[in-house]
Design an enzyme around this catalytic site. Structure first.
Site, PDB file in Angstrom:
ATOM      1  N   GLY A   1     -37.597 -23.341 101.388  1.00 46.61           N
ATOM      2  CA  GLY A   1     -38.927 -23.164 102.039  1.00 46.61           C
ATOM      3  C   GLY A   1     -38.450 -23.790 103.594  1.00 46.61           C
ATOM      4  O   GLY A   1     -38.703 -25.045 103.967  1.00 46.61           O
TER       5      GLY A   1
ATOM      6  N   ALA B   1     -42.163 -24.262 109.037  1.00 46.79           N
ATOM      7  CA  ALA B   1     -42.353 -25.203 109.963  1.00 46.79           C
ATOM      8  C   ALA B   1     -41.609 -26.582 109.840  1.00 46.79           C
ATOM      9  O   ALA B   1     -40.677 -27.302 110.319  1.00 46.79           O
ATOM     10  CB  ALA B   1     -43.843 -25.526 110.762  1.00 46.79           C
TER      11      ALA B   1
ATOM     12  N   ASN C   1     -46.975 -30.935 100.177  1.00 41.56           N
ATOM     13  CA  ASN C   1     -48.219 -31.613  99.831  1.00 41.56           C
ATOM     14  C   ASN C   1     -48.801 -31.356  98.385  1.00 41.56           C
ATOM     15  O   ASN C   1     -48.592 -30.220  97.721  1.00 41.56           O
ATOM     16  CB  ASN C   1     -49.171 -30.740 100.861  1.00 41.56           C
ATOM     17  CG  ASN C   1     -49.292 -31.651 102.126  1.00 41.56           C
ATOM     18  OD1 ASN C   1     -49.267 -32.845 102.136  1.00 41.56           O
ATOM     19  ND2 ASN C   1     -49.574 -30.950 103.363  1.00 41.56           N
TER      20      ASN C   1
ATOM     21  N   LYS D   1     -52.335 -39.381 100.191  1.00 37.53           N
ATOM     22  CA  LYS D   1     -52.309 -38.169 101.332  1.00 37.53           C
ATOM     23  C   LYS D   1     -53.267 -37.192 100.723  1.00 37.53           C
ATOM     24  O   LYS D   1     -53.976 -36.434 101.321  1.00 37.53           O
ATOM     25  CB  LYS D   1     -50.827 -37.756 101.352  1.00 37.53           C
ATOM     26  CG  LYS D   1     -50.817 -36.797 102.500  1.00 37.53           C
ATOM     27  CD  LYS D   1     -49.497 -36.239 102.889  1.00 37.53           C
ATOM     28  CE  LYS D   1     -49.400 -35.405 104.198  1.00 37.53           C
ATOM     29  NZ  LYS D   1     -48.018 -34.812 104.260  1.00 37.53           N
TER      30      LYS D   1
ATOM     31  N   ASN E   1     -56.161 -34.729 102.210  1.00 34.59           N
ATOM     32  CA  ASN E   1     -56.351 -33.509 102.234  1.00 34.59           C
ATOM     33  C   ASN E   1     -57.563 -32.806 101.350  1.00 34.59           C
ATOM     34  O   ASN E   1     -58.100 -32.075 101.836  1.00 34.59           O
ATOM     35  CB  ASN E   1     -55.010 -32.894 101.731  1.00 34.59           C
ATOM     36  CG  ASN E   1     -53.857 -33.130 102.682  1.00 34.59           C
ATOM     37  OD1 ASN E   1     -53.904 -32.796 103.854  1.00 34.59           O
ATOM     38  ND2 ASN E   1     -52.629 -33.043 102.195  1.00 34.59           N
TER      39      ASN E   1
ATOM     40  N   ASN F   1     -59.585 -30.645 103.903  1.00 36.56           N
ATOM     41  CA  ASN F   1     -59.209 -29.326 104.054  1.00 36.56           C
ATOM     42  C   ASN F   1     -60.117 -28.446 103.484  1.00 36.56           C
ATOM     43  O   ASN F   1     -60.525 -27.208 104.086  1.00 36.56           O
ATOM     44  CB  ASN F   1     -57.807 -29.068 103.193  1.00 36.56           C
ATOM     45  CG  ASN F   1     -56.658 -29.580 103.952  1.00 36.56           C
ATOM     46  OD1 ASN F   1     -56.717 -30.299 104.881  1.00 36.56           O
ATOM     47  ND2 ASN F   1     -55.398 -29.331 103.602  1.00 36.56           N
TER      48      ASN F   1
ATOM     49  N   SER G   1     -54.817 -27.627 108.109  1.00 34.73           N
ATOM     50  CA  SER G   1     -53.812 -26.369 107.740  1.00 34.73           C
ATOM     51  C   SER G   1     -54.544 -25.331 106.979  1.00 34.73           C
ATOM     52  O   SER G   1     -54.484 -24.126 107.326  1.00 34.73           O
ATOM     53  CB  SER G   1     -52.652 -26.856 107.362  1.00 34.73           C
ATOM     54  OG  SER G   1     -52.935 -27.507 106.094  1.00 34.73           O
TER      55      SER G   1
END
Lengths: 313, 313
Positions: free
Chosen positions: B7, B10, B106, B188, B192, B196, B261
């Site tokens: 993967g 970025a 994530n 974390k 998110n 998110n 994101s």
């Protein structure tokens, strides 16, 4: 009958026009200066089922009612939910001990507000399926058919309720005396509670929202929260029937092609919504009865967040 | 160390580049044809803290790994969550009994997917604060600083974990051996899980969402749902510290000016989101432990509804 329409937006204008045309003495009350001035200058201009009509109906600011003390038989409340208390405060001078007050606002819990200003025996609650659209100051568009159910809040008020039903029928407004108007009010609140906040937050029309794979789960959970709270107030909602009733609006060739009014208020016009009187009212009642209403709660919070994000800008 | 980045978007490109520059044998694996072809033709083009860099790093489709059987020491997983299973299936040929697999995705619950393909003693779980941006095929932008915590899933894997930490440190990636990486992963996920879905549904940047009067209530409720579920897995989150940590991102002059994101994925690029691996994973675990997670549930459903509305069009 001498009737004051308190809140003469699109729906108030429809009722005002039809009652006026039927020979009642109607006055329109509103706080929107451009609208009141336009009606007084040029009449209420109406596209009435495709035909242009102009009717001279007196319009006032609610604060100008001193001269109407004791002469109004019936007040029909048609404000936005958040303006109801303020309207009642303003029209106190015209509320005599014989004045009937019919509350036709969308949403739940308005009777608590009305009871602060009106004796219980004079309060009528109702629910209408008529629609109406505002074009601009003094100008509305009325199309289609509808009806209006109503009931007295206290047993002694039945005679007055039947009298108002008769006047509504004479005006073509299809009045129906209801033995359980609270059921109809809750059922309609379920429609608004499942479609308004969701379509607003998702920026979707009713058909788009209706077509997703999660919609069934969302509307069932919300209706179950409404039903659990309604049961505590003696209203036993038929959740399955209401789920199907909500789903009947999803047809993209019918109601489904429209955005709910809350979407128009917030996303299109950047105005505050009535969410506190729909899902928010269920949360508030739920807290009182110790019933969890998390879907209504998050939806109410998300709509308020969106209001602050859009309207603060 | 011979390292495959599975993967190479970025973040994968950042790790690949820095590990390559430090002298490791790195290969990049990705399913995005334009990206793989661009890297092989023109090298990985990087804006690296403002400076333009080009590095020749071999890139492959995951299906082309036959020739690398038994030669990869460490695989670093950096796919999108929904592509993880498929990637592991594709790279099965290079997973020998000695290959360590470090999962840096994530979200929650990825260990269950990795365990279907990798012996538990070879699995390392991690969590990184590095950031990275994709400019286009073969081209990324890397800016700022970060670190990466990791830990072996099973006690016997500690030595391998320390070896990977050493290699990450030599590459400037600030590896840290963690005694409780699951805590960091959940912490974390709370960030998110509160920002998110909400910012996506509200079409807001982090600061705008952070500034509303209902935000405190929404993030506390979501974090409490995460904490109740995490507790069942032996992770005792400090909810108050995490609420404050989330709030530290609201500064409009810092992180707050960005959209999360997920907003970029769905609202900007009309791509499916990772919501099922954040709030959705908490719902799934909650159902297993009989814990109610209604805020996570409605948020997950609303994001899926928005995906279907935007991506179906």
């Amino acid at each position: 009958m001498r009737i004051a329409i308190a809140g003469a937006g699109a729906m108030g204008s429809r009722f005002g026009l039809m009652l006026h045309k039927a020979g009642n003495e109607v006055i329109l009350l509103d706080k929107w200066a451009d609208h009141v001035n336009a009606i007084n200058k040029s009449g209420l201009r109406v596209n009435y089922n495709g035909e242009d009509v102009v009717e001279k109906i007196p319009a006032f600011f609610p604060s100008e009612m001193e001269g109407y003390k004791g002469v109004i038989d019936t007040v029909i409340l048609f404000t936005k939910a958040m303006q109801l208390d303020d309207m009642l405060q303003s029209i106190k001078p015209i509320l005599s001990k014989d004045t009937k007050v019919l509350c036709l606002l969308n949403g739940l819990g308005h009777e608590d507000t009305v009871e602060k200003y009106v004796d219980k025996e004079n309060i009528l609650l109702g629910n209408t399926m008529w629609t109406a659209g505002l074009i601009g100051p003094g100008e509305v568009k009325l199309f289609g058919n509808g009806e209006v159910e109503l009931q007295n809040v206290y047993p002694g008020g039945k005679e007055a309720a039947l009298e108002v039903v008769k006047v509504l029928n004479e005006a073509g407004l299809n009045g129906i005396y209801s033995e359980n108007v609270m059921y109809s009010i809750w059922r309609k609140a379920c429609v608004n509670g499942t479609l308004n906040g969701t379509c607003t937050i998702l920026d979707a029309n009713i058909a788009s929202f209706g077509a997703t794979s999660v919609t069934d789960k969302i509307i069932r959970t919300i209706i179950n929260e409404f039903a659990a709270v309604a049961a505590k107030e003696g209203i036993n909602l038929d959740s399955e029937e209401i789920v199907n009733h909500v789903k009947s609006t999803f047809n993209p060739n019918g109601v489904g092609k429209h955005h709910p009014s809350m979407h128009q208020d917030l996303i299109k016009n950047n105005r505050l919504t009535e969410i506190d009187y729909i899902n928010g009212a269920v949360c508030k009642k739920g807290a009182k009865y110790n019933i969890q209403t998390p879907y209504c709660q998050l939806l109410t919070e998300l709509v308020h967040a969106k209001e602050e994000i859009l309207i603060a800008q």
